[in-house]
Design an enzyme around this catalytic site. Structure first.
Site, PDB file in Angstrom:
ATOM      1  N   SER A  96       4.975  37.626 -34.396  1.00  0.00           N
ATOM      2  CA  SER A  96       5.394  37.685 -35.810  1.00  0.00           C
ATOM      3  C   SER A  96       6.909  37.766 -35.912  1.00  0.00           C
ATOM      4  O   SER A  96       7.605  37.981 -34.916  1.00  0.00           O
ATOM      5  CB  SER A  96       4.772  38.906 -36.508  1.00  0.00           C
ATOM      6  OG  SER A  96       5.243  40.107 -35.911  1.00  0.00           O
ATOM      7  N   TYR A 241      15.261  54.925 -35.507  1.00  0.00           N
ATOM      8  CA  TYR A 241      15.537  53.503 -35.275  1.00  0.00           C
ATOM      9  C   TYR A 241      16.979  53.302 -34.810  1.00  0.00           C
ATOM     10  O   TYR A 241      17.230  52.596 -33.819  1.00  0.00           O
ATOM     11  CB  TYR A 241      15.285  52.721 -36.559  1.00  0.00           C
ATOM     12  CG  TYR A 241      15.517  51.239 -36.444  1.00  0.00           C
ATOM     13  CD1 TYR A 241      14.597  50.421 -35.800  1.00  0.00           C
ATOM     14  CD2 TYR A 241      16.651  50.640 -36.982  1.00  0.00           C
ATOM     15  CE1 TYR A 241      14.800  49.057 -35.685  1.00  0.00           C
ATOM     16  CE2 TYR A 241      16.870  49.271 -36.876  1.00  0.00           C
ATOM     17  CZ  TYR A 241      15.938  48.490 -36.230  1.00  0.00           C
ATOM     18  OH  TYR A 241      16.153  47.137 -36.115  1.00  0.00           O
ATOM     19  N   THR A 276      11.649  39.715 -42.663  1.00  0.00           N
ATOM     20  CA  THR A 276      10.427  39.859 -41.879  1.00  0.00           C
ATOM     21  C   THR A 276       9.624  41.047 -42.422  1.00  0.00           C
ATOM     22  O   THR A 276      10.028  41.705 -43.389  1.00  0.00           O
ATOM     23  CB  THR A 276      10.742  40.089 -40.399  1.00  0.00           C
ATOM     24  OG1 THR A 276      11.409  41.359 -40.249  1.00  0.00           O
ATOM     25  CG2 THR A 276      11.636  38.991 -39.848  1.00  0.00           C
TER      26      THR A 276
END
Length: 359
Positions: A96, A241, A276
Site C-alpha cells: 500500500s 513516530y 496515503t
C-alpha cells in the site's frame, strides 16, 4: 575718491543684434535642429535594434535554453531508468501507499522486484497488477514476493535468506515499511512506543544488517531508508513516530560513512506529508487505530510523484533527499539558528491543538 564709488558713473555696455549676428543665430538653429534629428534617429535606431534583438535573438535563445533544459532532464531521466534496469530491487511495505507506487515505478523502469509485506494476498494482487501492466517501454520481469512481519525479529533472518534466493543477490534495498502515531506522551503506554520503534527502526535495521554482508562481498549495493521530515524536526503529538525517524536518520547516516569504502550507497529520503493512508492506520496512545485522514495528509504530495523522486535519488546516487514544502524546510533551519523561537512555535501549536482530533 574711492574707486568703488565710481562704478555707478561708469558707462554701461549695451548689446544689440548686428547684421553679422543673424547668420550665427541661423547656423546655431540649424545645429540644434540637426542635433535633435540625430537624437531622434538614435532613439529610433535603438528601438529598432531592441525589437530586432527581442524578436530574432532573445526569443530563440530563450526557446533554445528551454529546449536544452528539457533535453537534459529527459537524458537524466533515461539515465536514471537505465541505472535500475535489470537491477534487483527489494521493497518493504509494498502492499500500500508509497511502497505500492515504488513497485509500479521501479517495475516500469525494468527492475527485478522482490516485494515484501505482511499480507500475502495483497502482494499477490500487486504482482498480478504489475504483470498485466503495459505502461513500461522496456522489458519487465515478474516480481517475487516474500511475506514476513518486520516487528518479528525471528522472521527477518529467514526472510533475508528467502530474498537472496530469489535472484542470488540484492542491488537496491528500499526500507519503506512504517507506521505512524498520534497521541500525547503522558497518555501513551510504553508498549506503543516499542511497537512504533520495532516497525520504523528495529525492523529496517535488522533487515539491512541481514542483507548487508552480501552487498559487501559483491562490493555493490544501494540502501534506501524512507524516513520523514519529522526525522529532522519534531512536532507535538508525534513523539513515538518522530523518535523512530530521528533514530533512522542517525543510523543510516552512520552506515553511509562505514560502507563507503565498500562502494555501497546509502540514501535517506525525508518526505513531508504524502497522500496515503498513513494517518488512518496510525496508532494512538492506547494502541488503537487513529482512523482519521488528517487535512495535512490529504493535501500532501502524490505518492506516485514521491516514488519517482525515490527512483531519481537511486539513479543519481544521492545521499540525502528532502521532499517537503517551504515551511518544513524553514523549520529545519529555524531549529538550528533560532531554537528558542522554534520551540516557542511548537509549544504554541501544542496549546492550540491540545490533543490530536479523531472521529
Amino acid at each position: 575718491m574711492d574707486p568703488l564709488n565710481l562704478v555707478p558713473y561708469l558707462p554701461r555696455a549695451e548689446w544689440s543684434l548686428g547684421p553679422g549676428d543673424q547668420g550665427w543665430l541661423t547656423m546655431l538653429g540649424q545645429v540644434l535642429k540637426e542635433y535633435q534629428t540625430c537624437t531622434r534617429r538614435r532613439s529610433l535606431l535603438r528601438a529598432r535594434v531592441m525589437d530586432f534583438v527581442t524578436s530574432t535573438a532573445i526569443l530563440p535563445l530563450l526557446l533554445g535554453c528551454v529546449g536544452v533544459c528539457s533535453l537534459f532532464k529527459l537524458l537524466r531521466w533515461l539515465r536514471t531508468r537505465a541505472c535500475v534496469r535489470n537491477a534487483v530491487v527489494v521493497i518493504t511495505g509494498a502492499t500500500s501507499g508509497l511502497g505500492r507506487e515504488c513497485a509500479r515505478v521501479f517495475h516500469a523502469a525494468g527492475a527485478k522486484l522482490v516485494l515484501c509485506g505482511r499480507n500475502a494476498e495483497a502482494l499477490a494482487e500487486l504482482t498480478r497488477e504489475l504483470a498485466a501492466s503495459r505502461a513500461a517501454k522496456v522489458q519487465t520481469h515478474k516480481p517475487y514476493t516474500v511475506t514476513f512481519d518486520l516487528t518479528d525479529p525471528g522472521a527477518i533472518v529467514g526472510a533475508a535468506a528467502e530474498i537472496l534466493q530469489c535472484f542470488g543477490y540484492v542491488d537496491v534495498l528500499i526500507n519503506n515499511a512504517g507506521i505512524s502515531y498520534r497521541g500525547t506522551i503522558v497518555d501513551t503506554s510504553l508498549d506503543v512506543d516499542r511497537r512504533v520503534m520495532e516497525t520504523n527502526y528495529f525492523g529496517p535495521v535488522a533487515l539491512t544488517k541481514a542483507l548487508l554482508p552480501s552487498m559487501i562481498r559483491r562490493r555493490q549495493g544501494h540502501i534506501v531508508a524512507i524516513s520523514s521530515i519529522q526525522g529532522k524536526i519534531s512536532v507535538p503529538f508525534r513523539s513515538a513516530y518522530a523518535a523512530s525517524k530521528h533514530a533512522t536518520q542517525a543510523f543510516f547516516d552512520c552506515l553511509r560513512a562505514e560502507v563507503e569504502r565498500h562502494d555501497i550507497e546509502v540514501t535517506v529520503v525525508s518526505p513531508g506529508y504524502i497522500q496515503t493512508s498513513l494517518s488512518l492506520n496510525a496508532v494512538t496512545a492506547d494502541g488503537s487505530k487513529y482512523g482519521v485522514m488528517d487535512e495535512t495528509t490529504a493535501q500532501g504530495r502524490s505518492p506516485s510523484q514521491v516514488a519517482r523522486d525515490v527512483l531519481a535519488a537511486v539513479g543519481r546516487k544521492k545521499k540525502e533527499v528532502v521532499l517537503a514544502g517551504v515551511a518544513p524546510a524553514l523549520a529545519v533551519y529555524l531549529r538550528t539558528l533560532a531554537p528558542r523561537l522554534f520551540f516557542s512555535l511548537m509549544a504554541s501549536r501544542a496549546r492550540k491543538e491540545r490533543k490530536p482530533k479523531r472521529c
